[in-house]
Design a protein around this motif. Sequence first.
Motif, PDB file in Angstrom:
ATOM      1  N   ASP A   1      52.389  37.885  26.864  1.00 11.67           N
ATOM      2  CA  ASP A   1      53.341  36.835  27.216  1.00 11.67           C
ATOM      3  C   ASP A   1      53.160  35.552  26.408  1.00 11.67           C
ATOM      4  OD1 ASP A   1      50.991  35.866  28.255  1.00 11.67           O
ATOM      5  OD2 ASP A   1      51.600  36.027  30.362  1.00 11.67           O
ATOM      6  N   GLY A   2      52.339  35.598  25.379  1.00 14.75           N
ATOM      7  CA  GLY A   2      52.159  34.432  24.519  1.00 14.75           C
ATOM      8  C   GLY A   2      51.100  33.456  24.994  1.00 14.75           C
ATOM      9  N   ARG A   3      50.501  33.681  26.151  1.00 14.21           N
ATOM     10  CA  ARG A   3      49.458  32.788  26.652  1.00 14.21           C
ATOM     11  C   ARG A   3      48.085  33.228  26.136  1.00 14.21           C
ATOM     12  NH1 ARG A   3      50.423  32.368  33.034  1.00 14.21           N
ATOM     13  NH2 ARG A   3      50.412  34.656  32.840  1.00 14.21           N
ATOM     14  N   LEU A   4      47.111  32.332  26.203  1.00 14.84           N
ATOM     15  CA  LEU A   4      45.756  32.636  25.782  1.00 14.84           C
ATOM     16  C   LEU A   4      44.936  33.006  27.014  1.00 14.84           C
ATOM     17  CD1 LEU A   4      43.771  32.592  23.307  1.00 14.84           C
ATOM     18  CD2 LEU A   4      43.079  30.315  24.120  1.00 14.84           C
ATOM     19  N   TYR A   5      44.237  34.142  26.922  1.00 13.26           N
ATOM     20  CA  TYR A   5      43.495  34.640  28.078  1.00 13.26           C
ATOM     21  C   TYR A   5      41.980  34.534  27.873  1.00 13.26           C
ATOM     22  CZ  TYR A   5      47.765  36.341  30.208  1.00 13.26           C
ATOM     23  OH  TYR A   5      49.002  36.401  30.801  1.00 13.26           O
ATOM     24  N   LYS A   6      41.280  34.720  28.943  1.00 17.24           N
ATOM     25  CA  LYS A   6      39.817  34.643  28.978  1.00 17.24           C
ATOM     26  C   LYS A   6      39.208  35.590  27.949  1.00 17.24           C
ATOM     27  CE  LYS A   6      36.113  35.060  32.463  1.00 17.24           C
ATOM     28  NZ  LYS A   6      35.870  35.310  33.907  1.00 17.24           N
ATOM     29  N   GLY A   7      38.195  35.123  27.241  1.00  9.98           N
ATOM     30  CA  GLY A   7      37.546  35.930  26.231  1.00  9.98           C
ATOM     31  C   GLY A   7      36.447  36.811  26.796  1.00  9.98           C
ATOM     32  N   LYS A   8      36.264  37.957  26.191  1.00 13.01           N
ATOM     33  CA  LYS A   8      35.171  38.842  26.562  1.00 13.01           C
ATOM     34  C   LYS A   8      33.912  38.440  25.783  1.00 13.01           C
ATOM     35  CE  LYS A   8      38.126  42.677  27.911  1.00 13.01           C
ATOM     36  NZ  LYS A   8      38.375  44.132  27.824  1.00 13.01           N
ATOM     37  N   VAL A   9      32.742  38.713  26.375  1.00  9.97           N
ATOM     38  CA  VAL A   9      31.507  38.129  25.850  1.00  9.97           C
ATOM     39  C   VAL A   9      30.923  38.862  24.640  1.00  9.97           C
ATOM     40  CG1 VAL A   9      30.914  37.173  28.097  1.00  9.97           C
ATOM     41  CG2 VAL A   9      30.041  39.435  27.457  1.00  9.97           C
ATOM     42  N   GLY A  10      31.566  39.923  24.180  1.00 11.77           N
ATOM     43  CA  GLY A  10      31.047  40.634  23.012  1.00 11.77           C
ATOM     44  C   GLY A  10      30.931  39.742  21.792  1.00 11.77           C
TER      45      GLY A  10
ATOM     46  N   GLU B   1      56.497  35.100  18.405  1.00 11.99           N
ATOM     47  CA  GLU B   1      57.953  35.010  18.281  1.00 11.99           C
ATOM     48  C   GLU B   1      58.470  35.930  17.175  1.00 11.99           C
ATOM     49  OE1 GLU B   1      56.358  31.606  20.363  1.00 11.99           O
ATOM     50  OE2 GLU B   1      55.862  32.485  18.413  1.00 11.99           O
ATOM     51  N   ALA B   2      57.653  36.125  16.138  1.00 15.69           N
ATOM     52  CA  ALA B   2      58.076  36.993  15.035  1.00 15.69           C
ATOM     53  C   ALA B   2      58.075  38.464  15.436  1.00 15.69           C
ATOM     54  CB  ALA B   2      57.162  36.782  13.828  1.00 15.69           C
ATOM     55  N   GLN B   3      57.121  38.844  16.293  1.00 15.83           N
ATOM     56  CA  GLN B   3      57.042  40.246  16.722  1.00 15.83           C
ATOM     57  C   GLN B   3      56.499  40.327  18.143  1.00 15.83           C
ATOM     58  OE1 GLN B   3      54.493  42.797  14.401  1.00 15.83           O
ATOM     59  NE2 GLN B   3      55.655  44.641  14.926  1.00 15.83           N
ATOM     60  N   PRO B   4      57.335  40.043  19.126  1.00 16.36           N
ATOM     61  CA  PRO B   4      56.885  40.134  20.523  1.00 16.36           C
ATOM     62  C   PRO B   4      56.651  41.587  20.925  1.00 16.36           C
ATOM     63  CG  PRO B   4      59.245  39.727  20.413  1.00 16.36           C
ATOM     64  CD  PRO B   4      58.730  39.615  19.012  1.00 16.36           C
ATOM     65  N   PRO B   5      55.985  41.812  22.046  1.00 18.95           N
ATOM     66  CA  PRO B   5      55.712  43.182  22.501  1.00 18.95           C
ATOM     67  C   PRO B   5      56.984  44.020  22.582  1.00 18.95           C
ATOM     68  CG  PRO B   5      54.498  41.611  23.835  1.00 18.95           C
ATOM     69  CD  PRO B   5      55.418  40.808  22.965  1.00 18.95           C
TER      70      PRO B   5
ATOM     71  N   PHE C   1      59.320  46.034  14.383  1.00 18.90           N
ATOM     72  CA  PHE C   1      59.144  45.374  13.104  1.00 18.90           C
ATOM     73  C   PHE C   1      59.285  43.862  13.274  1.00 18.90           C
ATOM     74  CE2 PHE C   1      60.917  49.594  12.233  1.00 18.90           C
ATOM     75  CZ  PHE C   1      59.915  50.110  11.416  1.00 18.90           C
ATOM     76  N   PRO C   2      58.459  43.093  12.575  1.00 16.61           N
ATOM     77  CA  PRO C   2      58.519  41.640  12.718  1.00 16.61           C
ATOM     78  C   PRO C   2      59.776  41.047  12.096  1.00 16.61           C
ATOM     79  CG  PRO C   2      56.982  42.250  10.988  1.00 16.61           C
ATOM     80  CD  PRO C   2      57.403  43.526  11.654  1.00 16.61           C
ATOM     81  N   SER C   3      60.195  39.913  12.644  1.00 17.61           N
ATOM     82  CA  SER C   3      61.328  39.175  12.098  1.00 17.61           C
ATOM     83  C   SER C   3      60.808  38.087  11.166  1.00 17.61           C
ATOM     84  CB  SER C   3      62.140  38.520  13.222  1.00 17.61           C
ATOM     85  OG  SER C   3      62.566  39.478  14.158  1.00 17.61           O
ATOM     86  N   PRO C   4      61.474  37.876  10.045  1.00 19.67           N
ATOM     87  CA  PRO C   4      61.020  36.824   9.133  1.00 19.67           C
ATOM     88  C   PRO C   4      61.087  35.452   9.798  1.00 19.67           C
ATOM     89  CG  PRO C   4      62.578  38.300   8.058  1.00 19.67           C
ATOM     90  CD  PRO C   4      62.625  38.615   9.523  1.00 19.67           C
ATOM     91  N   ARG C   5      60.018  34.691   9.719  1.00 20.49           N
ATOM     92  CA  ARG C   5      59.971  33.329  10.212  1.00 20.49           C
ATOM     93  C   ARG C   5      58.676  32.703   9.713  1.00 20.49           C
ATOM     94  NH1 ARG C   5      60.179  31.852  15.749  1.00 20.49           N
ATOM     95  NH2 ARG C   5      58.845  30.117  15.185  1.00 20.49           N
ATOM     96  N   ARG C   6      58.660  31.400   9.638  1.00 18.83           N
ATOM     97  CA  ARG C   6      57.458  30.731   9.150  1.00 18.83           C
ATOM     98  C   ARG C   6      56.396  30.693  10.243  1.00 18.83           C
ATOM     99  NH1 ARG C   6      57.088  25.688   5.022  1.00 18.83           N
ATOM    100  NH2 ARG C   6      54.953  26.154   4.392  1.00 18.83           N
ATOM    101  N   ILE C   7      55.167  31.022   9.867  1.00 18.05           N
ATOM    102  CA  ILE C   7      54.062  30.994  10.826  1.00 18.05           C
ATOM    103  C   ILE C   7      52.969  30.068  10.296  1.00 18.05           C
ATOM    104  CG2 ILE C   7      54.568  33.289  11.709  1.00 18.05           C
ATOM    105  CD1 ILE C   7      51.507  32.957   9.646  1.00 18.05           C
TER     106      ILE C   7
END
Length: 240
Positions: free
Chosen positions: A125-134, A156-160, A164-170
């Motif tokens: 969903d585009g949010r940042l989630y908790k990291g695993k400790v590895g 935004e270029a390639q959501p779930p 194929f990704p859409s061209p856009r500046r990242i």
Amino acid sequence: MFYQLLKYVLLGPLLRLMFRPRVEGLEHVPEEGAAIVAGNHLSFADHFLMPAILRRRITFLAKAEYFTGPGLRGRLTAAFFRSAGQIPVDRSGREAGQAAIREGLGVLGKGELLGIYPEGTRSHDGRLYKGKVGVAAMALRAGVPVIPCAMIGTFEAQPPGQKFPSPRRIRIRFGEPLDFSRHAGLADEKAVLRAVTDEIMTAVLALSGQEYVDRYAAEVKAEEDQRRKESRRGGVRSGN
């Protein structure tokens, strides 16, 4: 050889044309020596964009499913990842996690650059989630710095679900290396691993500007999938 061919001839130029990446903080990635690049994970395209813009070769720990897909597409994907030097990681249990750590330490032990997505999976969903400790375990055991990284715009270029990704500046942003030498010898301490991982994710968050969720992405996604299934079953029953 194939890695260089992909980067400079086949894939790299195409990615630069499609995404016109704006790169910030590239000077924070060391020109030599072992280090971990730890970033957010928003799109399948992330696997290709970072190697395309880095001066050094980077090896990612990639989920094993990329190497075992069915049909022609699956075989081509597996061949690509193997040729690019990526390492398959089984994410199905604790021992699998230890195997991934061993593989990562092998890369770092050769003085190379290792790429890791601490969330363990793409954000749905585009949010940042908790990291695993590895990531913390590898950083402490190898005694290497961690460079936080944020991919911005790839969701935004390639959501779930989009093949194929859409061209856009990242944008790709690298932060200052994080030094955890103060925790040397504490790689087996759970509280230390959690604190180091949270520090890494805080640095990634500062670069990405995402909304943060203090839960594992896989758990949240599984719950949402379950609710959708139950909702569909309820709709079917009410329609009978």
